[in-house]
Each structure stands twice: as structure tokens, then as C-alpha cells.
Design a protein around this motif. Structure first.
Motif, mmCIF file in Angstrom:
data_model
loop_
_atom_site.group_PDB
_atom_site.id
_atom_site.type_symbol
_atom_site.label_atom_id
_atom_site.label_comp_id
_atom_site.label_asym_id
_atom_site.label_seq_id
_atom_site.Cartn_x
_atom_site.Cartn_y
_atom_site.Cartn_z
ATOM 1 N N GLY A 142 0.793 -1.222 0.000
ATOM 2 C CA GLY A 142 0.000 0.000 0.000
ATOM 3 C C GLY A 142 0.826 1.273 0.000
ATOM 4 N N GLY A 145 2.493 1.957 -3.277
ATOM 5 C CA GLY A 145 1.468 2.317 -4.251
ATOM 6 C C GLY A 145 1.004 3.745 -4.065
ATOM 7 N N LEU A 146 0.733 4.101 -2.806
ATOM 8 C CA LEU A 146 0.258 5.448 -2.522
ATOM 9 C C LEU A 146 1.294 6.481 -2.953
ATOM 10 N N LEU A 148 3.561 6.169 -5.200
ATOM 11 C CA LEU A 148 3.650 6.196 -6.662
ATOM 12 C C LEU A 148 2.499 7.001 -7.258
ATOM 13 N N VAL A 149 1.325 6.857 -6.662
ATOM 14 C CA VAL A 149 0.182 7.619 -7.156
ATOM 15 C C VAL A 149 0.465 9.110 -6.977
#
Lengths: 336, 507, 327
Positions: A142, A145-146, A148-149
């Protein structure tokens, strides 16, 4: 009582026993010295001061991650998310710098982000009761991912004078002996280790960590706030990951999407090489830096000997295994 | 009484000159031991006398440094427990060795499941397990239940059934009655007497001399790893056995003379306390300097009540007052802050942090006393306090910096008590304070309890051992099925009345 | 008769079992409805077939992970071993042109590596987490080294057929995964190996004391995991048409998560294959559904992480509700 006879029978063998006992309880240090001697003998470049300083610099990120990881492993937990927390901290700081923040603000926000990931880990493990491997596996996925977003899946360059300064600053060297200065990053790592080791030895928190790792039930019955201390430990681990993130941002100068991934495994390897037990309660923070040094000195030597990078990865995995196996066999020897 | 023929018949088992060293310790020194078929042979000794080591050598867990084991006239060597089991040596260990998440039937047949080959024949497994249990006279155990869900006493019976199903010729029981209530103990005694006729040699380790006198044919006493004597039980008195065990004449075991609470101020008042479904509406008071005994059958709620008073159970209702003020005991931390300490029988799991040193264990509940600069420990003051306490408690250790795990059991117990004395709470709760402790150490603990009470501490002792409760308490509370049935003044209580009361008969 | 009451929590256990296994099933349906609403193409036979096939390696590895977790021998290495085994297949195939020899080499590599892990755990007494973590590093490293980080083309009609639908979008790979699940469930519930898997995870010392040669059964279990890794490797290579050294990256995490969100205890000793199946389906639906929404990998990771955490919390809450709070 049998206690007095115990001491009597041990007396005659005390001296050589003491040496052996020292060696087996400091096996990481012994291994480090032996390997260092071997590498030094088999390569001229290895021993050059500049090369040693390079090793310091290369190991800095894993070494700093290792501080927090040691604490978490001491309380009987594990944190697989440090590589992602590190990435998140570095990525957020880089973003802020790009958008015009000052270095102190960027660093502060980055550190807070990583610390929050640590806090989340603590809450998931201690609050919700999810096993640490699984919970931190979730945040591993998570958090990266966060980040990267937030970064829009792109590389971000770190162009800030302050970060550049951290990366390049060295102490004055000794020109006459051709010894360069020690990199600031290495000094930061050593200072962090000294501070944490002292805290573990002399604070109530440190004592509680060992008590919880050694016997959680007994610690609770002594009135120790077990949950709070464990959550605090995961949070601290996140904080150290944040510092590691700042160091990596400074030294690489660019935050690419897979930066720091896999570092959690090298970190755990360093902690275990330093002799800290995965079962908790036994180990020392300052020995983790020895573990990290063993790992990175070996990688460095392999590079000098022109062993391809791909093979280095395989060799590292096997080295970790061999070291742990030797340590276990030595312990078994001692026990029987 | 059956005449012990064991002395004349050729023994089924002979152990000769067994010697075992551990690093730095001589655990056993040239011990001889024998047991005949059809005999129940008690093995007695204080903690650390070498009983368990001797039996672990017989079971193949340890290898002896010297000596030989002869079964049926043939010398044998057991490299591992499995070979010993195959040769007919079955051991019921003190710490249960059931696999908690497997069913009763799975546990009984673990390692030799029915069905041959690689498959497991579940129906046969269940019916066989049920048959074995009923043969032993154990009723009311569903063989499909998980072992962990059974009460401790039933687990113990399953464990015995498991070992017996291997059809051993030599059966070793290591303190089998420790977790059992009177009734199950009686059941076990009947069962063991029945086994004698099957020509099994039974080796029975126990601290309970009454049981030994009732059950056993011969007794072998060990002390400090050496054989003291093997005697015929029929021609020996209980006193003689006790003296052989501790090696000196037994002095007063319990304190003598009336001891009165030093004043009537209640330090702890409990009103209408309920704990989950195990304790219902219990009300009582504890006064300064008083020792209150709390007893009942196993599972009557006394342990749960004691743990609730230390903040270990959240599902409580009712009012608890300390020195007249209502308090919330929602965690051990809160209980400690309100001056309550808890000592349990689980030394290693609940009492000590084995890898920490003696000093750190002693100061663990009172770290805040040694605080400086808000987060740091004042090492000098801490060391001084710990050393003083270790000395006061006569803890035998090379240094207060030795890991507490290296100490003997009795000294570990002293460290646990010492850490609470250092914290200095007004109320101390003891759960089964002498369980699994040898006679000598028991006497020391009783003396300490008396001294504490004399010094103005209030003490709550939870125990299923009626003799112990009778011997030390000023008042005795009996719980029955979670409710407070009756409270006895010391003068009104005796063994018979207590025995009746714990069964639910109001006196 | 004994006075000890034995009438405690028989029913809650069943209730909990029900909630633990069917609660997630409910969540799975909700998830599928959600994905269908977002993208109608999700709920078509073609896509469902693709989903199952994409995730066939996950299903197979999850079966092995179930044994590993129930017996308290966590294995982080299967994805790396899969890559290494694939590389072994690829290299032998490239050198000899024989698919059979390649497959033999691949399986031999997978089984040998898993046995090597098992020997270190059993004989060396090293924590499984460390052993398999090291293997996670070195096996991947070897896979990359042997190939110079390049994929090896493996084209063979027999291998291609493994992932070509035979009817109703169902390929032999899907049937293989199903078969592995059934076999795994049978072994776990009905055989000695299964029984000892639970026993070792619940209390290894007691199991050993009962005369079970736990070391031997651990070796068997890891060897079995090696076979499963080999099967998953075949499907992977068939799907890609190549042996890639970076194949199946992160698969071990998906497999472990499948086992746990299905409701099996990470602390070992209990669980069953049906729960793993539901957990693996949940992950498969997530992987496929998120992938079809045209999101970036990073966004997929965020949603996937969140969904997994929710599922975990749900499991924890449902367990607490039924067991009652413990102090």
C-alpha cells in the motif's frame, strides 16, 4: 545448594572458556574481522581508505533501516514495509522540493509520512491483532502504491542544495597520507547508532523493549504498557525508515519507482547477521551495523573482483545463510 | 496392603551407576534404580534432586555420561524418545505434551494413525480412542473435541490414555496429580492400582507424600543428584520419607499460634464482583496485615477472581474499593498503581523474563522509582536497590548481572517475590504459591508470608491445597461454582469442614 | 462422572467457522458486482476464463503456502524458485530441444531448492523466515545470472496447449489448478502428512514427543511444495511462451495473503483448503478487475493493499465478535 557447586566445577576452565565465550557471543564481530582480513589480503584496492568510505556510504541506507528493524525484532515483531516507507518519505520530500518547498519542510513532511506508516503498522499489529508479517506486507504494497500515485508514477529528481550538501560533504582528509575525508552520511549513520544504542541501554523504554521481547506476559504482569510500547516501536521503525529515505534521496539524487524495494530483506539479513534473534528479546542495536558492514563489504569485494552484479545477489543470499548456519552450529556446540 | 515382592523378583528395569553432567553441573552421580513388574515405585526428591533427569535418561531424551540401563536382563541404549517408547517405556510428562489444536482422538494416536499407508481412517480412529478412554474408566470426554478446549484435568487423563495406548511395560508419571482435583486424583489412583495387575512397572514422581503412602510399594529418594535410599513404603512413615527428602528433621512447617490482623481497616473491599461467567456476585473485605485464603474445587472461580483483582480480566462488574475509594482495575498497570501485586505459579511464563538479568527482573515493576531526566534509568540507584534486595531475599547468584534463567527454580521464586517487595504494594495476591515446589522451599515461602503479614501487608492466597490454606490463613473463603459459599474464621476451620464446603455443602 | 462441565463454546466455534469462510465469500460477490458495474466486460465468460488462467500459478502456489503456514514453516521463496526452475527448463530446452528434458530439469531444480531450504530448517535449526528469505534473494539472483537477465523463448505445441482453452474458455491450466486444490485438500484432511502438518504447527515439540518424525515430514512437505512450484512454473512458462528470470515477481506475497484473508490462522495449527480457495479467488478477482480498469500499477497497488487490509480487519473483527474479548 547446587548453585555453589556449579561455580566450583566451572572454575578450572575459566580462562580459555572466557575467550571462547567472548568469541561466540561476539561471533558477528569475529566474522567481520576474519572476512575483512581475507578481503584485504585478496585485493589491494579493498583496503584503500576511499574504498572503505565507499562501503560506509553504500551501507548507510540498510544500516539506518536496521536500527528500527532491530527494535521491532527485539519486541518479537517484524516490519517488511521499511523499503516502502523509505520510498514514500523520499518521494514526498522530492515532490515538495520540486514544487518549491524549502528543505526543512520537505524533510519534516517526509519523516512524518514514514512515521505514520510505522504507526499504522503498530496499530494493525497491536490494535487489530493482525500478525506482523501480514500487516506489514499489506503496508509494503500500500505505501509504495500510494507514494507512486502521488508521484504520478514518474521519476523525480532531487535538486536541492541542502540535499546535495549532505551527499558530498566530507570531513577534512589528510592530504599527506592520501586519506580522504569521511563522508557526512557515514557520520550521520554512526551518530544514529550511538544515540540509539545508548537509549536502549539507559532508558526505561529500552528496558521495556527487552522485557517485552523476552516475556510479554511477565512484562505485562509487571505493569508495563505492552501495547503502547510495541506501537511506539513500530512507529520508531517508520521514523528511521524516513531518515533512511532522506539519506537515499540525497545520495542517489533521483527517486525512481522501484527505489528501495527489496531493501527490507537486506535489512532483516543485516539484523540477523548481527546476532539478533527473530524470536525477540535477544540482540543489540549496535551489532546490526556489523551485520550491515559484513553484507556491504562482501558486495564491495565482489564488485572489485569483477563478479557480475547478478551473481552478487545470489552470493549474498547464500552468504547470509552460511553466516547464520555457522552461528547456530556454534551455539549448539556451546549448549551440548 | 500387598506385600512388595519387588525386592525378591528379578526387576523388569534396572538402572546402574547412572551419571549425567550438564555444563558445570553434576545432575546425577552414580544413581542406582530398579523397578519390578506389578510395582508402583515412587521417586522422591526436592526440585533439582535429579528425578526428572533420571527419567529423561530412561526415556531417551538425555544420554547418560556413564551407567547402564537394563530391561528384562538386556542392556539397552535409547538414542531418542521414539526408541524408548517402542521398547515399552512410556512417560507422562509434567508439562502436558498434547498438541492443543488436534482432537482428543488425533492426539491419542498421533504418530501411529489407523489406516496403514498414508491415509488416516477417521472413523476407526474415533472408535478406538473412545474404547481406550472407556477402558480406563474415563467418561464424558468427546474424542472429537480439540485438546485445547478440554479442562486441564481432562487433558491430563487424555495424556495418560495416550501413553497407555502404547502398551508400555514401564510407565513413568511425572507429578500426574498436580492439576487434578480430589475426585480425578481418586480416579487416577484406582486406574493405577488396576494397572498393577497388567504386570506394568509404574514409576511415580510426586511431591504429595499422602498419595505416595497410599499408592506406592517402594520409594526411592534422591538428593542433590545422589541416591539417598530405597525403602519399602509399608514399613516407613510419612515423616521418615519427608526427612529423607530434605535431609534434616522437619521443623514447624506452618506458622504457629494465632496471628491477628493488626487492625480492622479494610484495605480492599469487593462488592458484588462478577467475572465473565466464572465468578458471580462475590463480596468480601481484606484487612491490613491479614492473610486471607481463597479456595474451592479446580474451576470454582478462585483463579479468575484473583486475576480480575489484578486487572487481567475486562469482563468484570461490581465495585472494588482500595482504602475506601472506588477504583477501576482495568490493567495490571492500574492494579500496581493501586498497590496490588500478583504472584502466580507460572514462574517461567508469567513471573520472569529469563534472558534479562537478576537486577532487571527485580526492578521491572518499579522502574519508575529509578527514573531520572524523565526517560532514563538511574543505573547506580537501580543497581544498589537490586543488590540489596537480592541479599535480603538470599538469592544465590554469582552476580545480579547474571541472566535470571541461569538460577535454580527456588532462587527464581525468590527473585519474583523480591521484585514485588521492591515495589512495596499493600496487597499481595498469591496464586498456588507452592505448586511444584519442594518441601524445603515451601517452608521458606510460608515464613515469608507470615513476615509480610506481620509487616502490615495484606495477603490473598489462592490455592486448592487445603492443608496449605488451613496452615497459613487467618480467614478462609470457599468458592463454589463461582459464588462465595462460606467464609471460615481460622478457629472454625478444619480439613473435613473445608473438604465438605468445597463440594458445595454449607457448614 | 466428573464434575467438570464440558459444555462450553461448541456453537460459537461453528458460527465463527461459518463467518470466517463465508463472510469473505460475501465480500467476493460484492467485489465481483462492483467490477461488473465499473466494467461490464468483467462478468463475461471470456474474461472469467482469462482471470482463472492468469491466476492459475497463484492458485497452485497458494495450496503449498497453506501447508507451509498451517505447519508454521512460512515460505517466502516460491516465486523466486519458480523463476529459477523456469530458467532451468528454458536452458535445457534451448540446449537439447527436448521439452521433456526441460521439464525434468525444471522440476528437479524446484524440488532441489525447496529440499535445500528444508534441510537448513530441519538440520540447521534456522528460522524458516530467514532461510526462505535468503532463498528469495539467491534463487532470483541465480535465475537472473544464468540468463543474463534475458528471457529464453520456449515454444512447444505441447506446452502451449496447457493454456489454450479446450471448452467454455477453460484451459487445461485451470483444470490443473482445480486438481491441485482438490488433491491438496484431500492430503490435508485425510492423510498422515496432513495430520502432521496441523500437529507440527500447533505444537512441534509435543508432536516430536509423540513419536512423529517431524523432520522427515517437513522434508516431504517442502518437496511437495517443490512439485507445486514446478507445476506453477509450467503454467507460467506456457502463458509467456518464454522462461523469464523476473517471472512471478511478488507471487509469494499474493499466495500468503490468499491463505490468510481466507481465514486461516497465521499462527498455524488450524485452517483448511476451502478457506484458501476463497482467499485466492478474492485476490484473483482483485488482480483481474483492477487490471481491467486501465489503472496504473501504482494505483492498482493502492486499491489492492486497501482491499486486503479491509479483508484482514474483517477477519479479525468477525473472530473477535464470536470468541468474545480476551484480556
Amino acid at each position: 545448594m547446587s548453585q555453589s557447586s556449579t561455580i566450583d566445577t566451572m572454575t578450572p576452565t575459566r580462562l580459555p572458556g572466557q575467550v571462547r565465550a567472548w568469541a561466540s557471543s561476539n561471533s558477528a564481530l569475529v566474522a567481520m574481522l576474519l572476512l575483512f582480513a581475507f578481503f584485504g589480503l585478496t585485493s589491494q584496492t579493498f583496503l584503500l581508505p576511499n574504498n572503505i568510505f565507499n562501503i560506509f556510504r553504500q551501507m548507510s541506507v540498510v544500516a539506518v533501516l536496521g536500527i528500527g528493524m532491530t527494535l521491532v525484532i527485539l519486541i518479537g515483531g517484524i516490519d517488511l514495509s521499511v523499503g516502502s516507507s523509505l520510498f514514500m518519505a523520499a518521494g514526498i520530500s522530492a515532490l515538495l522540493l520540486r514544487d518549491g518547498s524549502t528543505a526543512p519542510v520537505a524533510i519534516l513532511v517526509g519523516l512524518v509520512a514514514a512515521t505514520l506508516v510505522g504507526l499504522l503498522n503498530g496499530l494493525l499489529v497491536e490494535g487489530a491483532g493482525i500478525s506482523p508479517v501480514i500487516a506489514t506486507l499489506g503496508t509494503l504494497i500500500g505505501a509504495r502504491g500510494l507514494a507512486l500515485v502521488l508521484m504520478d508514477n514518474a521519476q523525480i529528481r532531487v535538486t536541492d542544495p541542502f540535499f546535495d550538501t549532505i551527499a558530498v560533504t566530507r570531513t577534512p582528509g589528510i592530504e599527506a597520507l592520501n586519506i580522504p575525508g569521511i563522508p557526512l552520511i557515514a557520520i550521520i549513520v554512526f551518530v544514529l547508532y550511538i544515540i540509539t544504542a545508548l537509549l536502549m541501554r539507559h532508558t526505561i523504554y529500552g528496558r521495556m523493549v527487552y522485557a517485552i521481547g523476552g516475556n510479554q506476559t511477565a512484562a505485562r504482569l509487571c505493569g508495563i504498557p505492552v501495547k503502547r510500547i510495541k506501537i511506539l516501536t513500530y512507529t520508531l521503525c517508520g521514523f528511521y525508515a524516513g531518515i533512511a529515505g532522506m539519506l537515499i534521496a540525497a545520495s542517489t539524487g533521483v527517486i525512481s519507482p522501484n527505489l528501495g524495494s527489496g531493501s527490507e530483506f537486506y535489512t532483516i539479513a543485516a539484523v540477523v547477521l548481527g546476532g539478533t534473534r527473530l524470536t525477540g528479546g535477544i540482540g543489540r542495536v549496535e551489532k546490526t551495523i556489523i551485520g550491515a558492514f559484513i553484507l556491504f563489504m562482501t558486495l564491495n569485494w565482489m564488485t572489485i573482483r569483477r563478479i557480475p552484479t547478478e551473481w552478487q545477489q545470489a552470493a549474498t543470499g547464500l552468504l547470509v545463510l552460511a553466516a547464520i548456519l555457522i552461528d547456530r552450529l556454534a551455539q549448539r556446540e556451546r549448549a551440548s | 496392603m500387598s506385600a512388595p515382592r519387588a525386592t525378591t523378583a528379578p526387576p523388569l528395569l534396572e538402572m546402574r551407576g547412572i551419571t549425567k553432567h550438564f555444563p558445570g553441573v553434576m545432575a546425577l552421580s552414580e544413581v542406582d534404580f530398579s523397578a519390578a513388574a506389578g510395582e508402583i515405585h515412587a521417586l522422591i526428591g526436592q526440585n533439582g534432586a535429579g528425578k526428572s533427569t533420571l527419567m529423561k535418561i530412561l526415556a531417551g531424551v538425555y544420554q547418560p555420561n556413564a551407567g547402564e540401563i537394563i530391561i528384562d536382563g538386556k542392556p539397552v541404549r535409547f538414542q531418542q524418545p521414539r526408541t524408548a517408547l517402542r521398547s515399552g517405556v512410556g512417560v507422562v510428562y509434567q508439562d502436558l505434551s498434547l498438541v492443543p489444536q488436534l482432537s482428543v482422538a488425533d492426539n491419542i494416536f498421533l504418530g501411529r494413525e489407523a489406516g496403514g499407508g498414508i491415509l488416516v481412517d477417521q472413523p476407526t480412529l474415533h472408535s478406538e480412542a473412545a474404547r481406550i478412554l472407556s477402558e480406563l474408566g474415563v467418561s464424558g470426554v468427546d474424542v472429537r473435541r480439540r485438546a485445547a478446549d478440554l479442562p486441564l484435568a481432562q487433558q491430563q487423563l487424555v495424556e495418560i490414555a495416550k501413553v497407555l495406548s502404547h502398551k508400555p511395560r514401564i510407565l513413568v508419571l511425572d507429578e500426574p496429580t498436580a492439576p487434578l482435583a480430589e475426585e480425578e486424583t481418586a480416579l487416577l489412583m484406582t486406574l493405577l492400582r488396576g494397572l498393577k495387575s497388567r504386570a506394568i512397572a509404574i514409576i511415580y514422581i510426586s511431591h504429595r507424600f499422602k498419595e505416595i503412602m497410599n499408592l506406592c510399594d517402594r520409594a526411592t529418594v534422591l538428593r542433590n543428584g545422589r541416591l539417598v535410599k530405597t525403602v519399602d513404603v509399608a514399613s516407613t512413615t510419612e515423616m521418615e520419607l519427608i526427612e529423607l527428602t530434605i535431609g534434616e528433621r522437619v521443623e514447624a512447617f506452618f506458622r504457629h499460634g494465632e496471628h491477628q490482623a493488626s487492625d480492622d481497616t479494610p484495605v480492599l473491599e469487593v462488592e458484588q464482583l462478577s467475572v465473565g461467567r466464572t465468578v458471580r456476585d462475590v463480596s468480601f473485605q481484606v484487612r491490613r496485615g491479614e492473610i486471607v485464603g481463597l479456595t474451592g474445587l479446580l474451576g470454582a472461580g478462585q483463579n479468575e477472581l484473583a486475576r480480575a483483582l489484578f486487572g487481567l480480566t475486562l469482563e468484570t462488574s461490581g465495585v472494588i474499593r482500595r482504602d475506601g475509594k472506588s477504583v477501576q482495575l482495568h490493567s495490571p498497570k492500574a492494579a500496581i498503581q493501586h498497590g496490588i501485586g500478583l504472584l502466580t505459579e507460572q514462574r517461567k511464563t508469567e513471573g520472569l523474563v529469563l534472558n534479562l538479568d537478576v537486577r532487571a527482573n527485580l526492578t521491572l515493576p518499579s522502574l519508575s522509582f529509578f527514573r531520572r531526566w524523565s526517560a532514563f534509568i538511574d543505573n547506580r540507584r537501580e543497581n544498589r536497590a537490586a543488590s540489596a534486595m537480592a541479599e535480603q531475599m538470599h538469592v544465590k547468584t554469582a552476580s545480579t548481572h547474571a541472566p535470571v534463567g541461569t538460577l535454580s527454580g527456588g532462587n527464581q521464586q525468590k527473585v519474583i517475590l523480591g521484585k514485588w517487595l521492591l515495589r512495596d504494594p499493600d496487597i499481595l495476591i498469591f496464586i498456588s504459591p507452592t505448586q511444584g515446589i519442594d518441601v524445603g522451599a515451601k517452608a521458606e515461602i510460608y515464613a515469608q508470608l507470615t513476615n509480610l503479614a506481620a509487616a502490615g501487608k495484606s495477603i490473598l492466597v489462592v490455592s486448592e491445597d487445603l492443608i496449605e490454606i488451613l496452615g497459613i490463613s487467618d480467614r478462609i473463603m470457599v468458592l463454589y461454582q463461582g459464588a462465595l459459599l462460606q467464609t471460615f474464621a481460622r478457629a472454625d476451620a478444619n480439613e473435613e469442614r473445608l473438604l465438605a464446603a468445597i463440594q458445595g455443602n454449607l457448614q | 462422572m466428573t464434575t467438570l462441565s464440558s459444555a462450553t463454546n461448541v456453537r460459537p466455534a461453528r458460527w465463527r467457522e461459518w463467518l470466517a469462510s463465508y463472510g469473505l465469500l460475501g465480500a467476493l460477490f460484492v467485489l465481483m458486482i462492483l467490477f461488473t458495474a465499473l466494467n461490464p466486460r468483467f462478468f463475461t465468460l471470456a474474461n472469467l476464463g482469462t482471470m482463472l488462467e492468469q491466476n492459475a500459478p497463484l492458485f497452485i502456489i497458494a495450496v503449498g503456502a497453506t501447508f507451509a503456514i498451517i505447519s508454521q514453516n512460512i515460505d517466502l521463496s516460491p516465486a523466486s524458485v519458480l523463476a529459477l526452475a523456469g530458467v532451468a527448463l528454458g536452458l535445457v530446452f534451448q540446449a537439447t530441444g527436448s521439452l521433456l528434458l526441460g521439464i525434468i530439469a525444471g522440476f528437479a531444480a524446484a524440488i532441489a531448492v525447496e529440499l535445500f531450504n528444508a534441510v537448513l530448517i530441519v538440520r540447521g535449526g534456522i528460522n524458516p523466515l530467514i532461510v526462505t528469505l535468503a532463498c528469495w534473494i539467491w534463487a532470483r539472483g541465480l535465475a537472473v545470472s544464468f540468463t543474463g537477465a534475458n528471457s529464453i523463448l520456449v515454444r512447444d505445441p505441447a506446452l502451449d496447449a496447457l493454456t489454450r482453452p479446450i471448452a467454455l474458455e477453460i484451459s487445461p491450466a485451470i483444470l490443473l489448478a482445480l486438481l491441485v486444490f482438490m488433491a491438496g485438500g484431500f492430503i490435508l484432511a485425510r492423510t498422515r502428512l496432513g495430520r502432521y502438518t496441523y500437529a507440527m504447527g500447533s505444537d512441534e515439540r509435543a508432536t516430536l514427543q509423540a513419536g512423529v518424525p517431524t523432520g522427515k515430514y517437513k522434508l516431504i512437505m517442502f518437496a511437495m511444495f517443490g512439485v507445486l512450484v514446478g507445476l506453477a512454473m509450467l503454467v507460467t512458462v506456457s502463458r509467456l511462451g518464454a522462461a523469464a528470470p523476473d517471472a512471478a515477481y511478488g507471487l509469494e506475497l499474493d499466495a500468503i495473503v490468499s491463505v490468510i484473508i481466507g481465514g486461516n490462522a497465521f499462527s498455524g495449527g488450524e485452517g483448511n483448503m476451502r478457506r484458501t480457495l476463497i482467499g485466492a479467488l478474492f485476490i484473483a478477482v482483485l488482480n483481474n478487475g483492477l487490471g481491467n480498469l486501465g489503472m496504473l500499477d501504482a494505483q492498482i497497488a493502492v486499491y489492492k493493499g486497501a482491499a486486503i487490509l479491509l479483508a484482514l480487519l474483517f477477519g479479525v473483527v468477525s473472530t473477535r465478535l464470536v470468541k468474545g474479548k480476551r484480556a
